[in-house]
Motif scaffolding. Sequence first.
Motif, short mmCIF file in Angstrom:
data_model
loop_
_atom_site.label_atom_id
_atom_site.label_comp_id
_atom_site.label_asym_id
_atom_site.label_seq_id
_atom_site.Cartn_x
_atom_site.Cartn_y
_atom_site.Cartn_z
N ASP A 221 -1.67 21.67 20.15
CA ASP A 221 -2.27 20.26 20.41
C ASP A 221 -2.09 19.67 21.67
OD1 ASP A 221 -1.31 19.08 16.95
OD2 ASP A 221 -2.95 20.36 17.60
N LYS B 26 -9.59 14.70 15.81
CA LYS B 26 -8.66 15.97 16.19
C LYS B 26 -8.32 15.88 17.74
CE LYS B 26 -7.81 20.95 16.61
NZ LYS B 26 -6.92 20.68 17.63
N ASN C 115 -6.30 12.87 18.66
CA ASN C 115 -4.87 13.32 18.36
C ASN C 115 -4.11 14.37 19.39
OD1 ASN C 115 -3.40 12.17 15.51
ND2 ASN C 115 -5.59 12.78 15.09
N ASP C 116 -5.00 15.34 19.88
CA ASP C 116 -4.34 16.15 20.65
C ASP C 116 -4.36 15.52 22.02
OD1 ASP C 116 -4.89 18.28 18.83
OD2 ASP C 116 -6.83 18.96 19.71
#
Length: 130
Positions: A25, A111, A114-115
Amino acid sequence: MTKMTLSALIVVTALAAASGASAQDAAAGKTSFNKCMACHAIGEGAKNKVGPELNGLDGRHSGSAPDYSYSDANKNSGITWSKDQFLDYIKDPKAKIPGTKMAFAGIKNEKEANDLWAFISQYDKDGKTK
């Protein structure tokens, strides 16, 4: 006895996968940070640019990076940066803090956001990774 061994193996495997996912991530977030680099810096030796440097963002009050000229909107937002605050902000910065100087359309992909947080939040206030 075999069930207990199998259960322990499953737990260890899950933990290993989770820690590997965190590294992935942050690596994906580093790629996403390329969108931010024109205005922001992070890491050792980072300096303010068009936007403030982002070292130690997790737990920092909005509008408080040293030597950066923030809008009144940022200084008075009352935000303390956390994952949830960041994820809400990065979707649409001007909606989260009306009057911000940040001219960025936002990151709508959950996503990717969040990464990006995984990457940014790994840096302490001195630009060292935690």
